[in-house]
Design a protein around this motif. Structure first.
Motif, PDB file in Angstrom:
ATOM      1  N   LYS A  35     -16.237  24.476  25.529  1.00  0.00           N
ATOM      2  CA  LYS A  35     -15.653  23.878  26.734  1.00  0.00           C
ATOM      3  C   LYS A  35     -14.854  24.952  27.471  1.00  0.00           C
ATOM      4  O   LYS A  35     -13.945  25.563  26.900  1.00  0.00           O
ATOM      5  N   TRP A  87     -16.812  12.474  20.296  1.00  0.00           N
ATOM      6  CA  TRP A  87     -16.556  13.721  19.589  1.00  0.00           C
ATOM      7  C   TRP A  87     -16.871  13.569  18.112  1.00  0.00           C
ATOM      8  O   TRP A  87     -16.799  12.477  17.549  1.00  0.00           O
ATOM      9  N   GLY A  92      -9.003  20.247  11.277  1.00  0.00           N
ATOM     10  CA  GLY A  92      -8.493  21.291  12.171  1.00  0.00           C
ATOM     11  C   GLY A  92      -7.382  22.112  11.555  1.00  0.00           C
ATOM     12  O   GLY A  92      -7.198  22.153  10.329  1.00  0.00           O
ATOM     13  N   TYR A  99     -11.340  17.752  17.010  1.00  0.00           N
ATOM     14  CA  TYR A  99     -12.610  17.239  17.523  1.00  0.00           C
ATOM     15  C   TYR A  99     -13.432  18.355  18.157  1.00  0.00           C
ATOM     16  O   TYR A  99     -12.889  19.306  18.716  1.00  0.00           O
ATOM     17  N   THR A 100     -14.730  18.201  18.039  1.00  0.00           N
ATOM     18  CA  THR A 100     -15.654  19.192  18.589  1.00  0.00           C
ATOM     19  C   THR A 100     -16.948  18.507  18.964  1.00  0.00           C
ATOM     20  O   THR A 100     -17.235  17.398  18.487  1.00  0.00           O
ATOM     21  N   ARG A 101     -17.711  19.184  19.812  1.00  0.00           N
ATOM     22  CA  ARG A 101     -19.064  18.709  20.123  1.00  0.00           C
ATOM     23  C   ARG A 101     -20.095  19.730  19.655  1.00  0.00           C
ATOM     24  O   ARG A 101     -21.260  19.656  20.027  1.00  0.00           O
ATOM     25  N   ALA A 102     -19.641  20.684  18.857  1.00  0.00           N
ATOM     26  CA  ALA A 102     -20.561  21.674  18.278  1.00  0.00           C
ATOM     27  C   ALA A 102     -21.216  21.074  17.039  1.00  0.00           C
ATOM     28  O   ALA A 102     -20.602  20.978  15.983  1.00  0.00           O
ATOM     29  N   THR A 115     -19.363  22.653  10.281  1.00  0.00           N
ATOM     30  CA  THR A 115     -19.956  23.097  11.540  1.00  0.00           C
ATOM     31  C   THR A 115     -20.343  24.567  11.403  1.00  0.00           C
ATOM     32  O   THR A 115     -19.973  25.238  10.433  1.00  0.00           O
ATOM     33  N   ARG A 119     -15.866  24.762  10.247  1.00  0.00           N
ATOM     34  CA  ARG A 119     -14.919  23.654  10.200  1.00  0.00           C
ATOM     35  C   ARG A 119     -15.514  22.503   9.383  1.00  0.00           C
ATOM     36  O   ARG A 119     -16.674  22.127   9.559  1.00  0.00           O
ATOM     37  N   LYS A 174      -7.190  21.355  24.498  1.00  0.00           N
ATOM     38  CA  LYS A 174      -7.875  22.411  23.749  1.00  0.00           C
ATOM     39  C   LYS A 174      -6.847  23.442  23.317  1.00  0.00           C
ATOM     40  O   LYS A 174      -6.040  23.903  24.127  1.00  0.00           O
ATOM     41  N   LEU A 179     -10.716  24.192  19.224  1.00  0.00           N
ATOM     42  CA  LEU A 179     -10.941  22.777  18.928  1.00  0.00           C
ATOM     43  C   LEU A 179     -10.100  21.898  19.851  1.00  0.00           C
ATOM     44  O   LEU A 179      -9.124  22.343  20.453  1.00  0.00           O
TER      45      LEU A 179
END
Length: 246
Positions: A35, A87, A92, A99-102, A115, A119, A174, A179
């Protein structure tokens, strides 16, 4: 020394800081789920004894662009993309939920589902562990099922469910580790409206062309500030010479 020199100098320094942030965006155009960060300049009065008549330039990061990136089909069974809003919950910094979108997931040699950046992915009951398997399936609702190693294809075992959340966007920020965290409040409960697409990844939401244009514009601003600094220095030298002649 002329005070305008300090003003031009602060403008040049802040331009370099903005260029650094823009370069970071540009460097992550191919990073899964990245992002981009916003940058903006604003005038900052100098407060202290007397009236705040001096105003310097200051750059700041007002936030991040949390819009969705493009979805790319990969066909890899451990790749997942969040469809629409929502998400993936991960472990973290300092143990806080992030939260992530990866969704470029992997299974470590210890059997943990993480991930691509390392993570730990969270399920509804904490970290997700994956035993050896022949096949893995991640459903639209995040349910993880496997065919255990040494078993036939008809033996399907449900392991866990990825925690999918959809907190208020205005309560998200962010941080330096890349993250997304809640600004305040307790971690949200899983949201059944968030769905996944297996075999796909969400790309970066950085507009590469826009970032290149910003880079050129910032370079021109820096050049302008240094030119002003040189003109001030030249004027100062001429003034000093006139004083010597007098």
């Amino acid at each position: 020394m002329d005070r305008s020199l300090y003003i031009a100098m602060s403008g040049a320094k802040q331009t370099l800081l903005a260029q650094t942030a823009n370069a970071n965006n540009l460097a992550n155009t191919q990073t899964t789920g990245f992002k981009s960060d916003f940058e903006q300049f604003r005038a900052m009065p100098v407060f202290g004894p007397g009236y705040p008549a001096r105003v310097y330039a200051m750059t700041e990061r007002p936030g991040s662009d949390l819009s969705m990136g493009p979805i790319q089909t990969t066909g890899r069974e451990l790749d997942v993309a969040v469809k629409g809003e929502g998400w993936l919950a991960v472990d973290g910094k300092d143990g806080a939920e992030a939260y992530t979108r990866a969704g470029d997931l992997r299974v470590t040699p210890e059997g943990l589902l993480q991930t691509g950046s390392g993570r730990q992915l969270l399920g509804e009951d904490g970290p997700i562990a994956i035993p050896p398997y022949n096949k893995i399936d991640i459903g639209r609702d995040g349910t993880i099922s496997i065919v255990p190693q040494g078993q036939n294809g008809a033996t399907l075992v449900v392991l866990d469910r990825i925690k999918l959340v959809k907190p208020d966007v205005n309560n998200l920020e962010k941080r330096d580790d890349g993250l997304i965290y809640l600004k305040q409040g307790q971690p949200p409960a899983p949201d059944a409206d968030v769905t996944l697409v297996q075999g796909a990844l969400e790309g970066s939401n950085v507009n590469a062309i826009g970032a290149m244009v910003d880079m050129i514009e910032l370079a021109r601003n820096f050049e302008l500030q240094t030119k002003v600094m040189k003109d001030i220095d030249d004027n100062s030298a001429v003034t000093a010479k006139l004083m010597q002649m007098a």
